[in-house]
Design an enzyme around this catalytic site. Structure first.
Site, PDB file in Angstrom:
ATOM      1  CG  ASP A 140      -0.216   0.101   2.555  1.00 25.11           C
ATOM      2  OD1 ASP A 140       0.879   0.366   2.590  1.00 25.11           O
ATOM      3  OD2 ASP A 140      -1.150   0.012   3.544  1.00 25.11           O
ATOM      4  CB  THR A 177       2.526  -2.697  10.946  1.00 22.46           C
ATOM      5  OG1 THR A 177       1.119  -3.075  10.324  1.00 22.46           O
ATOM      6  CG2 THR A 177       2.383  -1.318  11.719  1.00 22.46           C
ATOM      7  N   GLY A 178       3.193  -4.216   8.137  1.00 23.89           N
ATOM      8  CA  GLY A 178       3.124  -5.846   7.549  1.00 23.89           C
ATOM      9  C   GLY A 178       1.959  -6.681   8.278  1.00 23.89           C
ATOM     10  N   GLY A 200      -1.649  -5.618   8.649  1.00 23.56           N
ATOM     11  CA  GLY A 200      -2.714  -5.606   7.795  1.00 23.56           C
ATOM     12  C   GLY A 200      -2.726  -6.414   6.593  1.00 23.56           C
ATOM     13  CG  MET A 201       0.160  -5.741   3.436  1.00 22.58           C
ATOM     14  SD  MET A 201      -0.984  -5.736   1.860  1.00 22.58           S
ATOM     15  CE  MET A 201      -0.480  -4.285   1.075  1.00 22.58           C
TER      16      MET A 201
HETATM   17  C1  RB5 Z   1      -1.738   3.099   6.404  1.00 26.99           C
HETATM   18  O1  RB5 Z   1      -1.677   3.968   6.826  1.00 26.99           O
HETATM   19  C2  RB5 Z   1      -1.566   1.618   7.333  1.00 26.99           C
HETATM   20  O2  RB5 Z   1      -2.374   1.342   8.140  1.00 26.99           O
HETATM   21  C3  RB5 Z   1      -0.917   0.398   6.620  1.00 26.99           C
HETATM   22  O3  RB5 Z   1      -0.040   0.735   6.004  1.00 26.99           O
HETATM   23  C4  RB5 Z   1      -0.598  -0.734   7.468  1.00 26.99           C
HETATM   24  O4  RB5 Z   1       0.159  -0.495   8.439  1.00 26.99           O
HETATM   25  C5  RB5 Z   1      -1.710  -1.575   7.980  1.00 26.99           C
HETATM   26  O5  RB5 Z   1      -1.526  -2.558   8.515  1.00 26.99           O
END
Ligand code: RB5
Length: 153
Positions: free
Chosen positions: A8, A73-74, A76-77
């Site tokens: 992202d 942070t890795g 959310g992905m």
């Molecule tokens: C985007 O601001 C942030 O929330 C995303 O990159 C990520 O850290 C989510 O887990």
């Protein structure tokens, strides 16, 4: 080995850095998902879904394939990618875990946090992930059970 990379807006620089590294190491980077450096804000679940679909298609063609997803942070992905049957994703901040998610969990996607990791550590983690292999044996049935969770829950 074929790679798909994605991020992202919170992971563009690390995605590009590691994509270049992969290509320098001679790996195929088949596709890159997520925004360019335009400052465009996107939703990480969408990027995770696009990358995972491409990865599963490639695996179905019997091509050895791994995915790299980067966000702030890795996490959310990884949370998003793990919703997709057939994907085993780990958000990793150290080399030992990068080795273990391959050897024990047969991870096919690694998730890294650009706001968490320095570039050298990220490169070492990715290298360790690539150099490690699924150990099979007693881990086989556990990985099969993971897939069962998606189907039976
Ligand atoms: C985007 O601001 C942030 O929330 C995303 O990159 C990520 O850290 C989510 O887990």
């Amino acid at each position: 080995m074929r790679f798909y990379v994605g991020s992202d807006h919170g992971g563009i620089e690390m995605r590009e850095q590691l994509s270049d590294l992969l290509q320098d190491m001679g790996y195929e980077v088949a596709d890159s998902f997520g925004p360019s450096e335009s400052g465009e804000s996107v939703d990480y679940p969408d990027v995770a879904q696009d990358l995972c679909r491409a990865l599963l298609k490639s695996e179905a063609e019997d091509i050895a394939t791994l995915g790299l997803l980067v966000c702030g942070t890795g996490q959310g992905m990884a949370i998003s990618a793990n919703k997709i049957p057939g994907i085993r994703a780990g958000a990793v901040g150290d080399a030992f875990s990068a080795k273990m998610i391959r050897e024990h969990n047969n991870a096919n996607v690694i998730c890294l946090g650009q706001r968490v990791l320095g570039s050298e550590l990220a490169a070492l983690i990715l290298q360790t992930f690539i150099d490690s292999e699924f150990a099979g044996g007693r881990h086989d049935k556990r990985v099969t059970k993971i897939e069962g969770l998606a189907q039976n829950s």
